[in-house]
Write an enzyme that holds these catalytic residues in place. Sequence first.
Site, PDB file in Angstrom:
ATOM      1  N   ASP A   1      10.186  -9.412   1.510  1.00  0.00           N
ATOM      2  CA  ASP A   1       9.359  -9.354   0.303  1.00  0.00           C
ATOM      3  C   ASP A   1       9.487 -10.679  -0.432  1.00  0.00           C
ATOM      4  O   ASP A   1      10.443 -11.437  -0.208  1.00  0.00           O
ATOM      5  CB  ASP A   1       9.773  -8.176  -0.600  1.00  0.00           C
ATOM      6  CG  ASP A   1       8.636  -7.701  -1.507  1.00  0.00           C
ATOM      7  OD1 ASP A   1       8.077  -6.607  -1.276  1.00  0.00           O
ATOM      8  OD2 ASP A   1       8.274  -8.447  -2.446  1.00  0.00           O
TER       9      ASP A   1
ATOM     10  N   LEU B   1       1.378   8.584   2.705  1.00  0.00           N
ATOM     11  CA  LEU B   1       2.464   9.147   1.890  1.00  0.00           C
ATOM     12  C   LEU B   1       2.027   9.356   0.445  1.00  0.00           C
ATOM     13  O   LEU B   1       1.151   8.659  -0.063  1.00  0.00           O
ATOM     14  CB  LEU B   1       3.696   8.235   1.937  1.00  0.00           C
ATOM     15  CG  LEU B   1       3.641   6.854   1.277  1.00  0.00           C
ATOM     16  CD1 LEU B   1       3.917   6.921  -0.217  1.00  0.00           C
ATOM     17  CD2 LEU B   1       4.642   5.938   1.928  1.00  0.00           C
TER      18      LEU B   1
ATOM     19  N   LYS C   1      -8.434   6.693   6.280  1.00  0.00           N
ATOM     20  CA  LYS C   1      -7.660   6.583   5.029  1.00  0.00           C
ATOM     21  C   LYS C   1      -8.582   6.637   3.808  1.00  0.00           C
ATOM     22  O   LYS C   1      -8.343   7.393   2.861  1.00  0.00           O
ATOM     23  CB  LYS C   1      -6.871   5.257   5.047  1.00  0.00           C
ATOM     24  CG  LYS C   1      -6.143   4.941   3.767  1.00  0.00           C
ATOM     25  CD  LYS C   1      -5.026   5.917   3.486  1.00  0.00           C
ATOM     26  CE  LYS C   1      -4.489   5.747   2.074  1.00  0.00           C
ATOM     27  NZ  LYS C   1      -3.548   6.778   1.703  1.00  0.00           N
TER      28      LYS C   1
ATOM     29  N   GLY D   1      -4.925   9.094 -11.051  1.00  0.00           N
ATOM     30  CA  GLY D   1      -4.643   7.700 -11.393  1.00  0.00           C
ATOM     31  C   GLY D   1      -3.744   7.140 -10.315  1.00  0.00           C
ATOM     32  O   GLY D   1      -3.776   7.599  -9.175  1.00  0.00           O
TER      33      GLY D   1
ATOM     34  N   CYS E   1      -3.450   4.086  -5.946  1.00  0.00           N
ATOM     35  CA  CYS E   1      -4.259   4.300  -4.737  1.00  0.00           C
ATOM     36  C   CYS E   1      -5.648   4.866  -5.024  1.00  0.00           C
ATOM     37  O   CYS E   1      -6.632   4.141  -4.878  1.00  0.00           O
ATOM     38  CB  CYS E   1      -3.518   5.218  -3.767  1.00  0.00           C
ATOM     39  SG  CYS E   1      -2.110   4.398  -2.999  1.00  0.00           S
TER      40      CYS E   1
ATOM     41  N   LYS F   1      -8.442   2.800  -7.180  1.00  0.00           N
ATOM     42  CA  LYS F   1      -8.875   1.516  -6.590  1.00  0.00           C
ATOM     43  C   LYS F   1      -9.459   1.738  -5.183  1.00  0.00           C
ATOM     44  O   LYS F   1     -10.333   0.993  -4.750  1.00  0.00           O
ATOM     45  CB  LYS F   1      -7.754   0.481  -6.601  1.00  0.00           C
ATOM     46  CG  LYS F   1      -6.487   0.806  -5.836  1.00  0.00           C
ATOM     47  CD  LYS F   1      -6.366   0.072  -4.528  1.00  0.00           C
ATOM     48  CE  LYS F   1      -5.041   0.362  -3.843  1.00  0.00           C
ATOM     49  NZ  LYS F   1      -5.079   0.183  -2.401  1.00  0.00           N
TER      50      LYS F   1
ATOM     51  N   LYS G   1       1.875  10.512 -12.297  1.00  0.00           N
ATOM     52  CA  LYS G   1       2.102  11.901 -11.864  1.00  0.00           C
ATOM     53  C   LYS G   1       3.609  12.141 -11.861  1.00  0.00           C
ATOM     54  O   LYS G   1       4.377  11.180 -11.997  1.00  0.00           O
ATOM     55  CB  LYS G   1       1.474  12.163 -10.497  1.00  0.00           C
ATOM     56  CG  LYS G   1       2.104  11.381  -9.358  1.00  0.00           C
ATOM     57  CD  LYS G   1       1.514  11.873  -8.044  1.00  0.00           C
ATOM     58  CE  LYS G   1       2.189  11.207  -6.873  1.00  0.00           C
ATOM     59  NZ  LYS G   1       1.695  11.644  -5.589  1.00  0.00           N
TER      60      LYS G   1
HETATM   61  N1  LIG Z   1       1.967   3.701  -2.996  1.00  0.00           N
HETATM   62  C1  LIG Z   1       1.450   4.651  -2.228  1.00  0.00           C
HETATM   63  O1  LIG Z   1       1.620   5.855  -2.480  1.00  0.00           O
HETATM   64  C2  LIG Z   1       0.627   4.286  -1.018  1.00  0.00           C
HETATM   65  C3  LIG Z   1       0.298   5.296  -0.092  1.00  0.00           C
HETATM   66  C4  LIG Z   1      -0.484   4.969   1.008  1.00  0.00           C
HETATM   67  C5  LIG Z   1      -0.959   3.673   1.151  1.00  0.00           C
HETATM   68  N2  LIG Z   1      -0.653   2.726   0.223  1.00  0.00           N
HETATM   69  C6  LIG Z   1      -1.177   1.374   0.417  1.00  0.00           C
HETATM   70  O2  LIG Z   1      -0.085   0.556   0.786  1.00  0.00           O
HETATM   71  C7  LIG Z   1      -0.255  -0.762   0.291  1.00  0.00           C
HETATM   72  C8  LIG Z   1       0.963  -1.139  -0.542  1.00  0.00           C
HETATM   73  O3  LIG Z   1       1.013  -0.292  -1.667  1.00  0.00           O
HETATM   74  P1  LIG Z   1       2.313  -0.193  -2.588  1.00  0.00           P
HETATM   75  O4  LIG Z   1       2.068   0.921  -3.524  1.00  0.00           O
HETATM   76  O5  LIG Z   1       3.540  -0.187  -1.744  1.00  0.00           O
HETATM   77  O6  LIG Z   1       2.227  -1.609  -3.361  1.00  0.00           O
HETATM   78  P2  LIG Z   1       3.397  -2.381  -4.116  1.00  0.00           P
HETATM   79  O7  LIG Z   1       2.729  -3.318  -5.036  1.00  0.00           O
HETATM   80  O8  LIG Z   1       4.395  -1.411  -4.628  1.00  0.00           O
HETATM   81  O9  LIG Z   1       4.124  -3.211  -2.946  1.00  0.00           O
HETATM   82  C9  LIG Z   1       3.593  -4.351  -2.331  1.00  0.00           C
HETATM   83  C10 LIG Z   1       4.749  -5.315  -2.052  1.00  0.00           C
HETATM   84  O10 LIG Z   1       4.283  -6.404  -1.250  1.00  0.00           O
HETATM   85  C11 LIG Z   1       4.978  -7.582  -1.672  1.00  0.00           C
HETATM   86  N3  LIG Z   1       4.263  -8.761  -1.178  1.00  0.00           N
HETATM   87  C12 LIG Z   1       3.076  -9.278  -1.608  1.00  0.00           C
HETATM   88  N4  LIG Z   1       2.744 -10.357  -0.872  1.00  0.00           N
HETATM   89  C13 LIG Z   1       3.724 -10.528   0.038  1.00  0.00           C
HETATM   90  C14 LIG Z   1       3.947 -11.456   1.114  1.00  0.00           C
HETATM   91  N5  LIG Z   1       3.078 -12.433   1.379  1.00  0.00           N
HETATM   92  N6  LIG Z   1       5.066 -11.324   1.856  1.00  0.00           N
HETATM   93  C15 LIG Z   1       5.951 -10.346   1.596  1.00  0.00           C
HETATM   94  N7  LIG Z   1       5.791  -9.429   0.611  1.00  0.00           N
HETATM   95  C16 LIG Z   1       4.698  -9.516  -0.152  1.00  0.00           C
HETATM   96  C17 LIG Z   1       5.035  -7.433  -3.183  1.00  0.00           C
HETATM   97  O11 LIG Z   1       6.036  -8.250  -3.744  1.00  0.00           O
HETATM   98  C18 LIG Z   1       5.340  -5.942  -3.321  1.00  0.00           C
HETATM   99  O12 LIG Z   1       6.723  -5.673  -3.365  1.00  0.00           O
HETATM  100  C19 LIG Z   1      -1.571  -0.744  -0.484  1.00  0.00           C
HETATM  101  O13 LIG Z   1      -2.614  -1.158   0.360  1.00  0.00           O
HETATM  102  C20 LIG Z   1      -1.735   0.723  -0.837  1.00  0.00           C
HETATM  103  O14 LIG Z   1      -3.086   1.078  -1.040  1.00  0.00           O
HETATM  104  C21 LIG Z   1       0.157   2.996  -0.837  1.00  0.00           C
END
Ligand SMILES: NC(=O)c1ccc[n+]([C@@H]2O[C@H](COP(=O)([O-])OP(=O)(O)OC[C@H]3O[C@@H](n4cnc5c(N)ncnc54)[C@H](O)[C@@H]3O)[C@@H](O)[C@H]2O)c1
Length: 466
Positions: free
Chosen positions: A31, A161, A236, A289, A292, A295, A355
């Site tokens: 990260d 998830l 998705k 909200g 996910c 957006k 939530k």
């Molecule tokens: N949160 C959920 O419940 C969920 C569920 C299913 C899918 N998703 C999808 O998963 C993806 C991530 O969501 P999230 O909620 O985990 O987001 P998040 O913002 O919590 O996490 C993203 C992470 O990526 C890191 N990052 C950004 N650019 C980077 C790079 N170049 N190299 C390494 N790390 C980098 C950021 O620092 C951050 O920690 C999104 O596309 C989201 O739509 C999320």
Amino acid sequence: MTHISVIGCGYLGAVHAAAMASVGHTVIGVDTDTQKLQKLENYQPPFFEPGLAELLEAGQAEQSAGNEGADGTSQRLLFTSDISRAAEASVHFICVGTPQSQDSNAADMTYVNSAINDLMPHLKPGDLVVGKSTVPVGSAAELAKKVAPTGAKLAWNPEFLREGHAVEDTLRPDRIIYGVESGSEDDPAVAILDQVYAHNLRGGEAGAAGEVGVAGEAGAVTPRIVMDYQTAELVKTAANSFLATKISFINAMAELCETAGGDVAVLADAIGMDKRIGRRFLNAGLGFGGGCLPKDIRAFIARADELGVEQAVSFLREVDSINLRRRARMVDLTREALGGDLSGKRIAVLGIAFKPNTDDVRDSPALDVAERLEQAGAQVVITDPEAIENARRRDPELTYAPDLTEALTGADGVVLLTEWPQYKNLDPVAAGELVAQKIIVDGRNVVDRRAYREAGWTVRGLGRQE
Ligand SMILES: NC(=O)c1ccc[n+]([C@@H]2O[C@H](COP(=O)([O-])OP(=O)(O)OC[C@H]3O[C@@H](n4cnc5c(N)ncnc54)[C@H](O)[C@@H]3O)[C@@H](O)[C@H]2O)c1
């Protein structure tokens, strides 16, 4: 066992990395956020997610070779900012964010593109890059072309998830989707992913241990479905659009009940008994909200527009509008309940996370309503078991109370905005002794209305009569 890298360790990636290590893979999580990494490097969750602390702790388990950390010892699970460490892995999960763009509804693909750019120099022939982030349909095919010169292949493996249940959902998903280049079972990526998910695919009674199950096969623990990139991306977005539509449908019925008379909770129970409809996701209230659903439906509209098929999903605009209208209605209902004027009224806000069971306040309806109440002249006092820190970072101007007692004391009204169990099950008699006026507006339709009324409270709820 597979050597895996996970690029992006947020709500999705940190749980995925820890879960993969817990089933025996060697995992390196990467990260760019130094604060997050500081916690992860010490095997502490950087956010609240039930069960994640235990999984991270288990990942500290030493193994005999590979994944050496700075101290020279070898762990099953390591976190770093050094992307070059991904070279040690052969399967690379892309888990970075795809937020809404600043200036449009479209998904911002900057993070996905830069993660792939950063990874490219460390890819080897035979490696598999696996996208988990939610991306607009058509992205995977483009990214596959991009990584092709390295000799690596690409698969899309969307994640479903739910925050608050992320550990369970990651370890035991309802289904696993493989979007692969050929779209067929004999694609080389399928065998690689089957090894990664062997713990999910091992047959139960019908299949011998070690065998993988495919969708519908007797004995398969988790169905996995192989498809082309586009279908995987659409699975998705379609799933999230369907869930958002179901929530907005019942909230539209709530709007009708508010005007025509009627009780949306009774209506939901009655239609939910129809097996074709089902009761889940039919709780009328403040709406959806988080990072996910909102957006993702907006990005779907934007992508459909680019493809010239905007009409196919134009109903999602209404789904979004219904959802946002509930927030305005919640403020109006609170004003009504407090006699028509909010100015100077002290309002206890119960819950600020989008939530329960998460500390995530991204696009939180609760935070939006709290801000609107404050703008309308009320003095809000917000409490939440986990999300205060994140909410304060977004909106430092609001007032936060560390516990329920402080939030409720002297309140002219109580609004329940996130259905944490402790708020849902609050004792109306004890709470009644703390507040100045016994008025509650239940934004999630979860409290026992009769018990509150018996304790002398006025209870209002979205889509319900007084
Ligand atoms: N949160 C959920 O419940 C969920 C569920 C299913 C899918 N998703 C999808 O998963 C993806 C991530 O969501 P999230 O909620 O985990 O987001 P998040 O913002 O919590 O996490 C993203 C992470 O990526 C890191 N990052 C950004 N650019 C980077 C790079 N170049 N190299 C390494 N790390 C980098 C950021 O620092 C951050 O920690 C999104 O596309 C989201 O739509 C999320």
